[in-house]
Design a protein around this motif. Structure first.
Motif, short mmCIF file in Angstrom:
data_model
loop_
_atom_site.label_atom_id
_atom_site.label_comp_id
_atom_site.label_asym_id
_atom_site.label_seq_id
_atom_site.Cartn_x
_atom_site.Cartn_y
_atom_site.Cartn_z
N LEU A 1 43.49 40.56 28.21
CA LEU A 1 42.99 42.06 28.84
C LEU A 1 41.59 42.08 29.47
CD1 LEU A 1 44.01 44.85 29.15
CD2 LEU A 1 42.49 45.66 26.98
N ASP A 2 40.65 41.21 28.76
CA ASP A 2 39.27 41.18 29.35
C ASP A 2 39.35 40.42 30.63
OD1 ASP A 2 38.23 42.83 27.33
OD2 ASP A 2 37.39 41.03 26.21
N ALA A 3 40.03 39.24 30.88
CA ALA A 3 40.21 38.51 31.92
C ALA A 3 40.88 39.48 33.03
CB ALA A 3 40.88 37.12 31.79
N GLU A 4 41.85 40.23 33.02
CA GLU A 4 42.44 40.92 33.59
C GLU A 4 41.55 42.09 34.40
OE1 GLU A 4 46.13 44.15 33.67
OE2 GLU A 4 46.75 42.14 33.12
N HIS A 5 40.60 42.68 33.14
CA HIS A 5 39.77 43.69 33.72
C HIS A 5 38.67 42.95 34.74
CE1 HIS A 5 41.46 47.02 31.70
NE2 HIS A 5 40.99 46.57 30.43
N ALA A 6 38.30 41.58 34.45
CA ALA A 6 37.22 40.89 35.12
C ALA A 6 37.90 40.63 36.65
CB ALA A 6 36.72 39.73 34.45
N LEU A 7 39.20 40.29 36.44
CA LEU A 7 39.87 40.31 38.05
C LEU A 7 39.92 41.60 38.91
CD1 LEU A 7 42.74 37.70 37.16
CD2 LEU A 7 40.50 37.25 38.43
N GLU A 8 40.22 42.58 38.19
CA GLU A 8 40.35 43.96 38.95
C GLU A 8 38.92 44.25 39.50
OE1 GLU A 8 41.87 46.21 35.76
OE2 GLU A 8 43.78 45.82 36.16
N GLU A 9 37.78 44.18 38.60
CA GLU A 9 36.68 44.50 38.93
C GLU A 9 35.98 43.48 40.41
OE1 GLU A 9 33.30 46.62 39.15
OE2 GLU A 9 34.82 46.88 37.85
N GLU A 10 36.57 42.37 40.07
CA GLU A 10 36.28 41.25 41.28
C GLU A 10 36.97 41.80 42.53
OE1 GLU A 10 37.24 36.88 42.34
OE2 GLU A 10 36.57 37.26 40.18
N ALA A 11 38.31 42.39 42.33
CA ALA A 11 38.95 42.57 43.66
C ALA A 11 38.35 44.15 44.06
CB ALA A 11 40.41 42.69 43.13
N ARG A 12 37.91 44.72 43.18
CA ARG A 12 37.30 46.22 43.62
C ARG A 12 36.00 45.96 44.54
NH1 ARG A 12 36.67 48.57 38.72
NH2 ARG A 12 39.12 48.59 38.48
N LYS A 13 35.30 44.81 43.80
CA LYS A 13 34.07 44.56 44.98
C LYS A 13 34.22 44.10 46.19
CE LYS A 13 31.24 43.76 40.74
NZ LYS A 13 30.48 42.68 39.94
N ARG A 14 35.38 43.22 46.28
CA ARG A 14 35.78 42.91 47.46
C ARG A 14 36.26 43.83 48.57
NH1 ARG A 14 39.79 38.65 46.42
NH2 ARG A 14 39.27 38.74 44.29
N ARG A 15 36.52 45.00 48.05
CA ARG A 15 37.15 46.14 48.82
C ARG A 15 35.86 46.53 49.86
NH1 ARG A 15 40.80 49.00 44.52
NH2 ARG A 15 42.31 47.52 44.47
N PRO A 16 36.21 46.94 51.18
CA PRO A 16 35.07 47.49 51.80
C PRO A 16 34.89 49.17 51.69
CG PRO A 16 36.96 47.30 52.95
CD PRO A 16 37.55 46.78 51.78
#
Length: 96
Positions: free
Chosen positions: A81-96
């Protein structure tokens, strides 16, 4: 009626709607699959109705091992779950 004003209005409307459209959608964040070990319910040894001393000793050792296995499965679920949240946060940061 002259055909020019309706065409001009149509061109203006098309230009406005093309500018006002939504920006392209960002790709969704990757989803991780929960390991099967983390999905299974934990088993706990139960004593017979009238346990002997041997039953108590076997139950104590068995239950201890089962609690360790259950805690490892819980930890695996939390890490996933922590790894999935980290991936979601990383994807959110890449959005313009």
């Amino acid at each position: 009626m002259r055909p020019l004003p309706p065409l001009a209005l149509l061109a203006c409307a098309l230009t406005t709607t093309s500018c006002a459209s939504r920006p392209p959608a960002s790709p969704a964040a990757p989803r991780l699959e929960m390991p099967t070990e983390a999905q299974r319910p934990c088993e706990l040894h139960r004593l017979p109705p009238s346990p002997t001393q041997a039953d108590l000793e076997v139950g104590y050792a068995t239950r201890g091992a089962q609690i360790v296995a259950c805690d490892a499965a819980r930890r695996l679920a939390v890490e996933t779950l922590d790894a999935e949240h980290a991936l979601e946060e990383e994807a959110r940061k890449r959005r313009p």
